[in-house]
Scaffold this motif. Structure first.
Motif, PDB file in Angstrom:
ATOM      1  N   LEU A  33       0.816  -1.214   0.000  1.00 45.87           N
ATOM      2  CA  LEU A  33       0.000   0.000   0.000  1.00 45.87           C
ATOM      3  C   LEU A  33       0.848   1.262   0.000  1.00 45.87           C
ATOM      4  CD1 LEU A  33      -2.717  -0.987   2.634  1.00 45.87           C
ATOM      5  CD2 LEU A  33      -3.078  -0.663   0.183  1.00 45.87           C
ATOM      6  N   TYR A  34       2.099   1.148   0.425  1.00 44.43           N
ATOM      7  CA  TYR A  34       2.947   2.332   0.534  1.00 44.43           C
ATOM      8  C   TYR A  34       3.572   2.627  -0.830  1.00 44.43           C
ATOM      9  CZ  TYR A  34       6.106   5.712   2.713  1.00 44.43           C
ATOM     10  OH  TYR A  34       6.769   6.865   3.075  1.00 44.43           O
ATOM     11  N   LYS A  35       2.984   3.589  -1.526  1.00 46.22           N
ATOM     12  CA  LYS A  35       3.438   3.929  -2.881  1.00 46.22           C
ATOM     13  C   LYS A  35       4.325   5.175  -2.897  1.00 46.22           C
ATOM     14  CE  LYS A  35       0.804   0.689  -4.683  1.00 46.22           C
ATOM     15  NZ  LYS A  35       1.406  -0.570  -5.204  1.00 46.22           N
ATOM     16  N   GLY A  36       4.540   5.756  -1.752  1.00 46.62           N
ATOM     17  CA  GLY A  36       5.337   6.973  -1.662  1.00 46.62           C
ATOM     18  C   GLY A  36       4.985   7.723  -0.396  1.00 46.62           C
ATOM     19  N   GLU A  37       5.588   8.882  -0.205  1.00 49.23           N
ATOM     20  CA  GLU A  37       5.393   9.626   1.023  1.00 49.23           C
ATOM     21  C   GLU A  37       3.965  10.164   1.143  1.00 49.23           C
ATOM     22  OE1 GLU A  37       8.324  12.462   2.041  1.00 49.23           O
ATOM     23  OE2 GLU A  37      10.004  11.164   1.514  1.00 49.23           O
ATOM     24  N   PHE A  38       3.525  10.336   2.374  1.00 48.11           N
ATOM     25  CA  PHE A  38       2.182  10.808   2.685  1.00 48.11           C
ATOM     26  C   PHE A  38       1.952  12.180   2.049  1.00 48.11           C
ATOM     27  CE2 PHE A  38      -0.655  13.163   5.641  1.00 48.11           C
ATOM     28  CZ  PHE A  38      -1.782  12.364   5.541  1.00 48.11           C
ATOM     29  N   LEU A  39       0.911  12.273   1.220  1.00 49.84           N
ATOM     30  CA  LEU A  39       0.553  13.512   0.530  1.00 49.84           C
ATOM     31  C   LEU A  39       1.795  14.182  -0.052  1.00 49.84           C
ATOM     32  CD1 LEU A  39      -2.150  14.987   2.953  1.00 49.84           C
ATOM     33  CD2 LEU A  39      -2.511  13.694   0.852  1.00 49.84           C
ATOM     34  N   GLU A  40       2.492  13.435  -0.906  1.00 54.37           N
ATOM     35  CA  GLU A  40       3.780  13.891  -1.421  1.00 54.37           C
ATOM     36  C   GLU A  40       3.680  15.174  -2.245  1.00 54.37           C
ATOM     37  OE1 GLU A  40       5.192  10.562  -3.612  1.00 54.37           O
ATOM     38  OE2 GLU A  40       3.919  10.928  -5.351  1.00 54.37           O
ATOM     39  N   GLY A  41       2.492  15.540  -2.663  1.00 54.90           N
ATOM     40  CA  GLY A  41       2.315  16.803  -3.364  1.00 54.90           C
ATOM     41  C   GLY A  41       2.350  18.006  -2.444  1.00 54.90           C
ATOM     42  N   ASN A  42       2.379  17.767  -1.133  1.00 52.85           N
ATOM     43  CA  ASN A  42       2.422  18.842  -0.137  1.00 52.85           C
ATOM     44  C   ASN A  42       3.673  18.737   0.726  1.00 52.85           C
ATOM     45  OD1 ASN A  42      -0.365  20.251  -0.310  1.00 52.85           O
ATOM     46  ND2 ASN A  42      -0.871  18.078  -0.253  1.00 52.85           N
ATOM     47  N   LEU A  43       4.799  18.487   0.092  1.00 53.12           N
ATOM     48  CA  LEU A  43       6.040  18.239   0.833  1.00 53.12           C
ATOM     49  C   LEU A  43       6.440  19.387   1.740  1.00 53.12           C
ATOM     50  CD1 LEU A  43       8.333  16.456  -1.799  1.00 53.12           C
ATOM     51  CD2 LEU A  43       7.209  15.455   0.192  1.00 53.12           C
ATOM     52  N   TYR A  44       6.059  20.612   1.398  1.00 57.94           N
ATOM     53  CA  TYR A  44       6.518  21.766   2.157  1.00 57.94           C
ATOM     54  C   TYR A  44       5.447  22.340   3.077  1.00 57.94           C
ATOM     55  CZ  TYR A  44      10.161  21.264  -1.301  1.00 57.94           C
ATOM     56  OH  TYR A  44      11.162  20.737  -2.096  1.00 57.94           O
ATOM     57  N   SER A  45       4.365  21.589   3.263  1.00 58.04           N
ATOM     58  CA  SER A  45       3.311  22.020   4.184  1.00 58.04           C
ATOM     59  C   SER A  45       3.610  21.469   5.571  1.00 58.04           C
ATOM     60  CB  SER A  45       1.946  21.514   3.706  1.00 58.04           C
ATOM     61  OG  SER A  45       1.644  22.017   2.416  1.00 58.04           O
ATOM     62  N   PRO A  46       3.825  22.339   6.572  1.00 59.13           N
ATOM     63  CA  PRO A  46       4.209  21.863   7.911  1.00 59.13           C
ATOM     64  C   PRO A  46       3.249  20.849   8.520  1.00 59.13           C
ATOM     65  CG  PRO A  46       4.507  24.234   7.746  1.00 59.13           C
ATOM     66  CD  PRO A  46       3.787  23.806   6.487  1.00 59.13           C
ATOM     67  N   TRP A  47       1.957  20.965   8.201  1.00 56.39           N
ATOM     68  CA  TRP A  47       0.971  20.080   8.810  1.00 56.39           C
ATOM     69  C   TRP A  47       1.041  18.647   8.286  1.00 56.39           C
ATOM     70  CZ3 TRP A  47      -2.386  18.402   5.011  1.00 56.39           C
ATOM     71  CH2 TRP A  47      -2.514  19.213   3.878  1.00 56.39           C
ATOM     72  N   THR A  48       1.834  18.421   7.247  1.00 57.30           N
ATOM     73  CA  THR A  48       1.985  17.041   6.742  1.00 57.30           C
ATOM     74  C   THR A  48       3.200  16.337   7.336  1.00 57.30           C
ATOM     75  OG1 THR A  48       3.357  17.710   4.839  1.00 57.30           O
ATOM     76  CG2 THR A  48       0.959  17.707   4.528  1.00 57.30           C
ATOM     77  N   LEU A  49       4.078  17.059   8.020  1.00 62.22           N
ATOM     78  CA  LEU A  49       5.363  16.497   8.432  1.00 62.22           C
ATOM     79  C   LEU A  49       5.225  15.345   9.420  1.00 62.22           C
ATOM     80  CD1 LEU A  49       7.571  19.711   8.777  1.00 62.22           C
ATOM     81  CD2 LEU A  49       7.566  18.019   6.931  1.00 62.22           C
ATOM     82  N   VAL A  50       4.393  15.516  10.440  1.00 59.71           N
ATOM     83  CA  VAL A  50       4.281  14.481  11.480  1.00 59.71           C
ATOM     84  C   VAL A  50       3.754  13.165  10.902  1.00 59.71           C
ATOM     85  CG1 VAL A  50       3.115  13.821  13.617  1.00 59.71           C
ATOM     86  CG2 VAL A  50       4.130  16.099  13.394  1.00 59.71           C
ATOM     87  N   PRO A  51       2.593  13.168  10.197  1.00 60.00           N
ATOM     88  CA  PRO A  51       2.146  11.884   9.633  1.00 60.00           C
ATOM     89  C   PRO A  51       3.101  11.349   8.575  1.00 60.00           C
ATOM     90  CG  PRO A  51       0.729  13.688   8.908  1.00 60.00           C
ATOM     91  CD  PRO A  51       1.601  14.233   9.984  1.00 60.00           C
TER      92      PRO A  51
END
Length: 255
Positions: free
Chosen positions: A144-162
């Motif tokens: 199921l892991y096809k890449g990083e979580f919401l990889e289109g938002n790499l620079y959004s701080p709120w995506t860093l923890v998950p």
């Protein structure tokens, strides 16, 4: 949407973001960046109720809105329509209360990151007593892991923890799966699992060690040497680093 037409939505966040209902890819039919940014943000908050001011500040910190509440209310309305939210409680994906909005964890949906975590936990629980079933569950989870979580938002701080949590989990569970496969001397399977990992992250040295060890176990010394040379060149050109002592020690065993 009638009850006869109803189908749960499927949400993909590990790699390319996508929302589906049956064969319909909703995210391809509705090109509305702010609407989908709102959905991704609420999804990442894991059901927490987010006040409008916090939501706007996190999502659009450089924009000023005359009436942020009206803007968010309009976006939520569009998002609900896009997702097919109606009188059916199963479709109540976005809820609101006291000026705050949240993704409803009690609505009917399938989420890849949630399934990934659940399968990893099931596999860990089975590893000691039923390694064959654990191997199957680990493999299903890691697929199921096809890449990083919401990889289109790499620079959004709120995506860093998950994002960091899922990335660590992917490595941890890959190594646990490789350990089980090594105990069963399934060398070809080890390489398949390693190659899947390389497609996402080619810079994890422990995975390369497992890959080369599996080649050596089958007497493929030349292939193991070639892989060592490939890894050495890759690490040097990308990071300016040399192989670790553990990798150099393994290389000495090839000669």
């Amino acid at each position: 949407m009638s009850r006869e037409q109803y189908r749960r939505i499927e949400i993909y966040t590990l790699g390319q973001f996508k929302v589906k209902r049956g064969d319909e890819i909703i995210t391809e039919q509705t090109k509305a960046p702010k609407v989908w940014a709102l959905f991704q943000y609420l999804l990442a908050q894991r059901g927490a109720a987010i006040p409008v001011d916090t939501l706007v500040e996190d999502l659009w910190p450089e924009q000023e809105f005359d009436d942020p509440r009206a803007v968010v209310k309009s976006l939520v309305y569009r998002l609900r329509n896009t997702l097919g939210q109606d009188d059916d409680p199963r479709t109540h994906y976005i809820t609101s209360a006291q000026g705050a909005y949240s993704f409803n964890p009690r609505s009917d949906y399938w989420l890849d990151s949630q399934e990934f975590e659940a399968l990893c936990e099931q596999a860990s629980q089975r590893a000691e007593k039923d390694p064959e079933e654990a191997i199957r569950l680990y493999d299903e989870a890691l697929e199921l892991y096809k890449g990083e979580f919401l990889e289109g938002n790499l620079y959004s701080p709120w995506t860093l923890v998950p994002r960091n949590r899922y990335k660590r989990l992917y490595l941890e569970k890959t190594l646990e799966l490789l350990k089980l496969l090594k105990e069963k001397a399934q060398w070809g399977e080890i390489r398949r699992v390693c190659e899947r990992y390389f497609a996402i992250d080619p810079f994890e040295e422990d995975i390369h060690l497992h890959f080369m060890e599996s080649l050596l176990e089958e007497g493929q010394v030349n292939n193991a040497r070639a892989h060592y040379q490939y890894v050495s060149s890759l690490f040097f050109h990308q990071h300016g680093t040399s192989p670790s002592p553990a990798m150099r020690e393994l290389y000495r065993k090839m000669n």
